[in-house]
Design an enzyme around this catalytic site. Structure first.
Site, PDB file in Angstrom:
ATOM      1  N   HIS A  36       0.975  -0.799  -0.207  1.00  0.00           N
ATOM      2  CA  HIS A  36      -0.209   0.095   0.007  1.00  0.00           C
ATOM      3  C   HIS A  36       0.521   1.208   0.331  1.00  0.00           C
ATOM      4  O   HIS A  36       1.606   1.494   1.158  1.00  0.00           O
ATOM      5  CB  HIS A  36      -0.266  -0.082   1.361  1.00  0.00           C
ATOM      6  CG  HIS A  36      -1.758   0.817   1.513  1.00  0.00           C
ATOM      7  ND1 HIS A  36      -3.075   1.072   2.038  1.00  0.00           N
ATOM      8  CD2 HIS A  36      -2.556   2.303  -0.109  1.00  0.00           C
ATOM      9  CE1 HIS A  36      -3.885   2.255   2.261  1.00  0.00           C
ATOM     10  NE2 HIS A  36      -3.417   2.870   1.024  1.00  0.00           N
ATOM     11  N   LYS A 252     -27.831 -33.848 -14.412  1.00  0.00           N
ATOM     12  CA  LYS A 252     -28.219 -32.597 -14.758  1.00  0.00           C
ATOM     13  C   LYS A 252     -28.518 -31.548 -14.177  1.00  0.00           C
ATOM     14  O   LYS A 252     -29.212 -31.375 -13.073  1.00  0.00           O
ATOM     15  CB  LYS A 252     -29.381 -33.063 -15.450  1.00  0.00           C
ATOM     16  CG  LYS A 252     -30.268 -31.697 -16.432  1.00  0.00           C
ATOM     17  CD  LYS A 252     -31.858 -32.196 -17.166  1.00  0.00           C
ATOM     18  CE  LYS A 252     -31.916 -31.388 -17.907  1.00  0.00           C
ATOM     19  NZ  LYS A 252     -32.173 -30.134 -17.154  1.00  0.00           N
ATOM     20  N   GLU A 395     -32.629 -33.277 -10.759  1.00  0.00           N
ATOM     21  CA  GLU A 395     -33.659 -32.863 -11.893  1.00  0.00           C
ATOM     22  C   GLU A 395     -33.364 -34.687 -12.809  1.00  0.00           C
ATOM     23  O   GLU A 395     -34.749 -35.056 -13.050  1.00  0.00           O
ATOM     24  CB  GLU A 395     -33.389 -31.841 -12.532  1.00  0.00           C
ATOM     25  CG  GLU A 395     -34.512 -31.580 -13.734  1.00  0.00           C
ATOM     26  CD  GLU A 395     -33.886 -30.314 -15.011  1.00  0.00           C
ATOM     27  OE1 GLU A 395     -34.641 -29.864 -15.772  1.00  0.00           O
ATOM     28  OE2 GLU A 395     -33.629 -29.653 -14.307  1.00  0.00           O
ATOM     29  N   ASP A 700     -36.977 -40.910  11.766  1.00  0.00           N
ATOM     30  CA  ASP A 700     -36.415 -40.030  10.693  1.00  0.00           C
ATOM     31  C   ASP A 700     -37.398 -38.982  11.567  1.00  0.00           C
ATOM     32  O   ASP A 700     -38.547 -38.817  10.699  1.00  0.00           O
ATOM     33  CB  ASP A 700     -36.564 -40.996   9.441  1.00  0.00           C
ATOM     34  CG  ASP A 700     -35.953 -39.635   8.132  1.00  0.00           C
ATOM     35  OD1 ASP A 700     -35.132 -38.802   8.663  1.00  0.00           O
ATOM     36  OD2 ASP A 700     -36.602 -39.207   7.046  1.00  0.00           O
ATOM     37  N   GLY A 735     -26.875 -38.784  11.213  1.00  0.00           N
ATOM     38  CA  GLY A 735     -27.240 -37.369  10.114  1.00  0.00           C
ATOM     39  C   GLY A 735     -28.478 -36.962  11.326  1.00  0.00           C
ATOM     40  O   GLY A 735     -27.315 -36.218  11.985  1.00  0.00           O
ATOM     41  N   ALA A 806     -22.256 -38.893   4.160  1.00  0.00           N
ATOM     42  CA  ALA A 806     -21.087 -38.053   3.272  1.00  0.00           C
ATOM     43  C   ALA A 806     -21.688 -36.467   3.472  1.00  0.00           C
ATOM     44  O   ALA A 806     -23.144 -36.580   2.710  1.00  0.00           O
ATOM     45  CB  ALA A 806     -21.430 -38.850   1.721  1.00  0.00           C
TER      46      ALA A 806
END
Length: 868
Positions: A36, A252, A395, A700, A735, A806
């Site tokens: 600077h 996709k 998708e 769950d 999880g 994961a």
């Protein structure tokens, strides 16, 4: 508030410095030094911490001599975006003068950073383009008579391999050019200059080698780079190609198609309809400009990534909304899947796999926090890949001929296979709102036929939130016209419907999901997904599936799965006799844990995980590039999996299929080497395949269910099972839920096991409907726990005890005792870091009596079970 002082000192209408914002720091922390030339020449030393750049002004710059202690005066926090700034701060503005990016990279705290900063001693390692090794920042004590409110620190090099003495230690004298543009401080001007990565730093040798690896590039004057390129488009199909080996599969993406043009140190981004989006994507354009090349056209997809790592088309739309509301803006990522021109050479005629390999070489040294990503691909096992894509709400897949050139048309070399019917439509009108509805009632949709006629396709009236209703109502009002835009000869709008319709110019493109086409060629059960500003209205046609191309007469060479190969991660490391390639590849982005760390975790818990896998057919979750990238399920043994796995043929409705078993540590580590992050097992062994040896209840919870409610739900289930004199064992899933298991002596068949667990799940749902639900419908699971009994069906699997998951952090599915449950913080509490220590400290594990507690469900016990 962290940037209050920074903003208070600057007029952002007059200075080019970024206003910036506080962000959430990830596992990889940024470091930068800016030279600077203000009132006094100095070096601004900046470390990312708590979402900002902690900053110090170092008058003499850093020294590599451990005996030299350089004064570092702490200044206000700067935004992360300031780390990319190089330019001129105008006169009469705070800090006026030239700013040059002298060094940049990452830093790694060697002790707790927050505690060290508060204490006044940061001990860390730098991995910059110029500075390396270990350093200390030490806060000095105020003298009693010192009334200044500034904090003085000392920047000191630790004595290690990167340390130097004498003239060699004065690194600022030797290396005096910008790491972004290769300029000296005197050459900095106020013209906008795109960064060009480290290819113009003092490390010219590496840049020269990189260029030689691709052949001699052309100069800008010789460039044959076209001004614009039309993208290749995919044809819709309803089935996978028969000969998978001739094709590759890519995810996709649910985003906007973008092509990138790079030339002369600058990058521009264009949508599919050739609109310039660069101003909206400045960060991505800047990163593209830093790639080690001179000219290129790249093809890819822009996606919005939510904090949980999932892609969301709605969040992508919100990123560009005029009024995003209170939603946290998503992270924008550019997934690049093709390179069309490279350094003056048109490589579109080359086979796709050749282009993919060149693309991977370009992207192999991206920083971990980059917004650019290589869109990887898969060859083979496309059935599993498609099933996984649909299971996880993606998708679908894009299927591409491995040997085909790039052609700017829609043909059968690129195919798209969708999990659900969805496509773009053009809005031709809208109905007035009714009842409490605001904005409008429904949109009238159409597409263009081959002759350019605009044909009516039906209406969509669901899928809008209040924000979108308001936005669309404003846009529609601006486009309103008196006559119908649909072709009169083909319009199928009933007269009674026309009386309540407002017509609009057919310019607005939307994306819609629907169940099917009716016999009258109208949409059935349509739902709005979002706007498509990236697609031109006149190009929207009905998507009619085409036949899948037949196999070529000559086989295509075996495709290579392209992966980035950072040099720092290329060395192999052996674990249990398996060579781990890319050991430093970050697998879990939330913690920075590597592929090697996962292999060593399984080595540490081998005595516990192997009994859980022994002789049980496996289903794998493979994440070749880590948990933040696309993953897929694999249940069949294939050539892509390592040798040493035990094969088992299992009969199914369509014939026999080959599954896999991992009975030793070598096989487990080999799976880690293949990108496996989750191990799921059958509820039976190979010896008694048709008779399960456990019942499993998977609790769950819906996302909004509190953890304490899950704990109480497990305890209620335990009480119910104990009334039936059944032993219960508990496992976190890694999880958000819990597994309650009942060990069995193999006696039931699969239908009986599923029926019994269904009875008990239904009993809980009936007795406590405010807490439990026994059906999969997400609409009915709101605020409740789904008691998943379907884990007890033939072929169904459950995550194995001690398997990693994961996810963003390396959580582990972990057996626990019922006494531990009340104090457990969450189902993801146990990780690869604390599980090995937990096992080492336990004399007797919580599942030590699992096999001894196996019960045989007698007829009387089954009757009690069924009548519970």
């Amino acid at each position: 508030m962290a940037l209050h002082a920074y903003r208070a000192k600057r007029n952002f209408k007059a200075t080019p410095e970024p206003e910036g914002k506080t962000t959430k720091s990830g596992p990889v922390l940024r470091y930068v030094i800016q030279k600077h030339d203000a009132r006094n020449l100095h070096y601004d030393f900046r470390l990312e911490l708590d979402g900002v750049l902690k900053s110090w002004a170092v008058p003499k710059g850093p020294s590599l001599d451990p005996a030299v202690k350089r004064l570092a005066v702490q200044v206000e926090d700067h935004p992360i975006a300031y780390g990319d700034f190089e330019g001129v701060i105008p006169p009469h503005q705070y800090g006026s003068g030239k700013v040059m990016l002298w060094d940049r990279g990452t830093w790694q705290p060697l002790e707790d950073a927050a505690k060290g900063y508060a204490k006044g001693h940061l001990h860390f390692r730098l991995n910059g383009e110029k500075l390396k090794g270990t350093w200390d920042l030490i806060r000095m004590h105020h003298r009693p008579d010192d009334k200044r409110d500034v904090e003085n620190w000392l920047l000191v090099k630790v004595d290690d391999d990167a340390a130097r003495t004498g003239a060699a230690a004065e690194v600022t004298d030797e290396l005096d050019k910008s790491v972004a543009t290769g300029r000296l401080i005197d050459e900095i001007d106020d013209a906008p200059v795109a960064a060009r990565a480290s290819s113009r730093t003092n490390d010219a040798v590496a840049h020269t080698a990189a260029k030689r690896s691709r052949g001699k590039p052309t100069s800008p004057a010789e460039s044959t780079l076209p001004i614009m390129v039309k993208p290749q488009l995919a044809s819709l199909v309803t089935t996978l190609p028969v000969n998978h080996q001739h094709w590759i599969a890519e995810i996709k993406f649910d985003g906007y198609r973008m092509l990138a043009r790079i030339e002369a140190g600058s990058a521009r981004l264009y949508s599919r309809n050739a609109k310039d989006w660069t101003s909206r994507l400045e960060k991505i354009a800047s990163e593209l400009a830093q790639l080690p090349l001179d000219t290129a056209w790249l093809d890819g997809e822009l996606v919005g990534v939510k904090p949980d790592g999932s892609m969301s088309f709605q969040s992508l739309q919100n990123a560009f909304a005029d009024d995003p509301g209170n939603d946290k803006p998503p992270r924008l990522m550019y997934y690049i899947f093709d390179v069309l021109f490279l350094d003056g050479v048109d490589i579109r005629p080359e086979p796709l796999l050749t282009r993919k390999q060149k693309l991977a070489a370009l992207l192999d040294k991206l920083p971990k926090n980059s917004a650019l990503r290589l869109s990887d691909h898969l060859q083979g096992q496309m059935d599993d890949a498609f099933a996984h894509a649909c299971h996880h709400g993606l998708e679908g897949l894009i299927l591409k001929r491995a040997d085909a050139p790039y052609e700017s048309v829609r043909n059968r070399n690129w195919l798209k296979l969708k999990c659900q019917q969805r496509q773009e439509f053009v809005v031709g009108g809208f109905t007035a709102p009714e009842g409490s509805r605001s904005g409008f009632g429904a949109l009238l949709l159409g597409t263009y036929d081959a002759d350019g006629h605009f044909q009516y396709a039906g209406r969509v009236g669901t899928g809008f939130n209040e924000k979108m209703l308001k936005l669309l109502a404003t846009r529609l009002e601006q486009l309103e016209r008196k006559t119908a835009p649909f072709d009169d000869a083909t319009s199928r709008i009933a007269p009674r419907e026309r009386a309540h319709v407002h017509w609009v110019k057919p310019e607005l493109v939307v994306e819609v999901r629907f169940a099917e086409w009716t016999a009258e060629k109208r949409l059935r059960q349509a739902a709005f997904l979002g706007l498509r500003p990236d697609k031109p209205a006149h190009a929207v046609v009905p998507e009619t599936p085409v036949d899948v191309p037949k196999a070529p007469s000559k086989p295509v060479a075996q495709a290579i799965k392209v992966k980035a190969k950072p040099a720092s991660q290329s060395a192999a490391t052996d674990v249990a006799g398996v060579s781990i390639t890319h050991p430093g590849r970050i697998v879990f982005p939330g913690t920075g844990d590597t592929k090697l760390a996962i292999a060593r975790y399984y080595q540490a818990v081998a005595d516990y995980v192997l009994p859980q896998l022994h002789d049980r057919p496996l289903t794998l979750v493979r994440c070749p590039q880590g948990a933040e990238h696309p993953c897929f399920f694999q249940k069949h043994l294939s050539d892509s999996l390592p040798e040493g796995l035990t094969a088992i043929d299992i009969a199914g409705e369509s014939g026999s299929a080959r599954y896999m078993i991992a009975n030793d540590l070598h096989s487990v580590i080999a799976l880690v080497q293949s990108g496996v992050l989750e191990l799921h097992t059958w509820g039976s062994t190979a010896k008694t395949l048709e008779k399960p040896d456990r019942l499993i209840f998977d609790l769950d919870p819906a996302p909004e269910v509190a953890w304490q409610t899950v704990v109480e739900g497990a305890q209620l289930l335990k009480g119910l099972l104990e009334e039936l004199d059944l032993p219960t064992f508990l496992k976190t899933t890694g999880g958000k839920g819990l597994h309650v298991e009942v060990p069995l002596k193999p006696s039931l068949n699969w239908e009986e096991a599923k029926a019994l667990t269904h009875v008990l799940a239904s009993h809980l749902a009936t007795a406590l409907p405010e807490r439990f639900v026994a059906i999969m419908s997400k609409a009915q699971r709101t605020g409740r726990i789904f008691v998943d009994y379907l884990r007890n069906a033939r072929g169904a699997t459950a995550v194995a005890a001690y398997s990693t998951r994961a996810r963003e952090t390396p959580s582990v599915a972990t057996p626990i005792s019922w006494d531990e449950l009340p104090w457990l913080e969450s189902a993801s509490f146990w990780t690869i870091h604390n599980v090995p220590d937990r096992l080492a400290q336990q004399k007797v594990g919580p599942w030590a009596e699992y096999d001894q507690q196996r019960v045989r469900l007698t007829d009387s016990l089954r009757q009690r079970f069924a009548s519970s």
